[in-house]
Design an enzyme around this catalytic site. Structure first.
Site: not given
Ligand code: UD1
Ligand code: CA
Length: 453
Positions: A18, A373
């Site tokens: 369910r 980065y």
């Protein structure tokens, strides 16, 4: 606490269809911890450090998750689901090892509290052979009814097997049970499947024990404790109950909240007394906040350590590895990730500080970005104590800025700046006297000649 040994059998072989999920039901999180993790935590709190986990077919994920949370577990596969009594016996080898107390809990009841389990174990220590944890639901339909006589529990009747009189009983089986280890296995083995569903009911052990002259009792615990999760709706309802419990605990432990219903904690959030939490704050896992800190509205904090008297937000984002010393200030629209911020340092507005160390009393201007980065690798930025970084500066890592250095606003810094130096990382401004007047005159002439055409 009791010195009696204890084994907890966690039943988690249910399919959980369910939930409509590819994730096993008991791994859905509440406050960031899987449902079954909450059960394991409560059990450990009650001294049930040995766990026998009963899982269905192919439940490697459930096994791995529980193993990562608790040390001493054995895993037992219940190949066919033939009822709760059958499920407990899947863990027969663990039970046979010999324990003073055996606790049986369901893996999908995340709100079970240690205190309820403590109480059940106390009753075993006091001489009871079986202790059933009962509760009074608003609507008893669907639950096993507890049939008592003179303070003894003589039977549990499942919904499908009750008669009219029993149907009216409001005291129901929460599903959790504690058994004296000495007799547990013998009693469990006597369970048969002669009932409306043709299942082996764990609950039948109550009548069996009575027929053997054993002492069986029911204790009442709060309904919250035994809420089982079957759907995502129930998952969300359980989250609400969990959060309300946590908010209450936090406030009673000295944390101020103006709108507690808008603050969301993780299962492991640690907050010291005299911290103030404004409305609308979300804590992910791994956060600790030291005394005197103020977290302003609309902040999101995970995997971060916030020092004493620090000031965070509004609209701040602290990501994993953010480590703020005392009196640090992280203002609006600032994101900090994997960075240590020194005592009293200020990051007041609109910055990204990632993979960095910032010294004490540094002042990081609005719009400062650590460019950490390059598309492949992450690099570190080192900023000394008492530095001043002018607004809208880009610090291209790896880079180091010395103590007491000063970076002019709008700089792009690509080379290390020594201590006490001024770095000016942008084109110098030029002034052309009167040039604006000339420009306007030229544009006006152009317009006129266009009209004449
Ligand atoms: C059970 C109790 C009932 C109680 C109710 C409380 C029995 C016979 N009945 O009924 O008295 O009021 O809980 O919620 O115990 N499970 C297995 N293997 C199985 C069957 C069940 O692992 O073969 C696990 C399920 O995953 C679940 C738990 O046992 O976690 C309870 O099973 P469920 O079928 O939900 O029991 P109920 O019919 O609700
Ligand atoms: Ca159930």
């Amino acid at each position: 606490m009791t010195l009696r040994t204890c084994l907890t059998v966690i039943l988690a072989a249910g399919e959980g269809t369910r939930m409509k999920s590819s994730l096993p039901k008991v791994l859905h999180p509440i406050a960031g911890l899987p449902i079954v993790g909450h059960v394991a935590k409560a059990v450990q709190g009650a001294g049930g450090s040995d766990i026998a986990l009963v899982v269905g077919r192919g439940a490697e994920k459930v096994e791995a998750s529980v193993r990562s949370l608790v040390g001493n577990i054995t895993v037992h596969e219940q190949v066919e689901r033939l009822g709760t009594g059958h499920a407990v016996l899947a863990a027969e080898s663990a039970i046979a090892a010999g324990y003073d107390d055996i606790i049986v809990v369901f893996g999908d009841t995340p709100l079970i509290e240690t205190s309820a389990l403590d109480l059940a174990r106390e009753k075993l220590a006091g001489g009871s052979d079986i202790v059933v944890m009962g509760f009074r639901p608003d609507n008893p339909h669907g639950y096993g009814r507890l049939i008592e006589q003179d303070g003894r529990l003589i039977a549990i009747r499942e919904e499908k097997d009750v008669n009219e009189a029993e149907k009216k009983i409001g005291f129901c089986n929460g599903g959790l049970m504690a058994l004296r280890g000495e007799h547990a296995l013998a009693l469990l083995r006597m369970i048969k499947n002669e009932n409306a569903k043709g299942e082996y009911y764990l609950t039948d052990v109550v009548e069996i024990a009575n027929s053997q002259g054993k002492s069986v009792i029911a204790i009442e615990i709060s309904a919250d404790n035994v809420i089982g999760i079957n759907t995502r709706l129930e998952l969300a309802e359980a989250e609400t109950i969990w959060q309300n419990r946590k908010r209450r605990q936090m406030m009673l432990a000295g944390v101020s909240m103006q709108a507690p219903e808008t603050v969301f904690f993780s299962h492991d959030t640690l907050i010291e007394p005299d911290v103030t939490l404004e409305p609308n704050i979300v804590f992910g896992p791994g956060v600790s906040i030291a005394t005197g800190a103020v977290i302003h509205a609309f902040s999101h904090i995970e995997g971060a350590k916030v020092g004493a008297n620090a000031n965070i937000g509004p609209f701040a984002r602290l990501r994993p590895g953010a480590d703020l010393a005392a009196k640090a200030k992280v203002g609006n629209f600032v994101e900090v990730k994997n960075a240590r911020i020194g005592q009293g340092a200020k990051l007041n507005h609109l910055s990204y500080i990632g993979d960095a160390t910032i010294g004490a009393d540094a002042n990081i201007g609005a719009g400062t970005i650590t460019c950490n980065y390059d598309g492949y690798n992450k690099y570190h930025t080192e900023i000394g104590t008492n530095t001043f970084i002018g607004s809208n500066s880009s610090l291209v890592a790896p880079i180091s800025i010395g103590d007491n250095a000063y970076v002019a606003s709008g700089s792009v810094i690509t080379e290390n700046v020594p201590a006490d130096a001024l770095a000016f990382g942008r084109a110098r401004q030029e002034i052309k006297e009167g040039r604006a007047v000339q420009l306007r005159a030229r544009y006006a002439a152009l317009k006129l000649s266009k009209k004449a055409e």
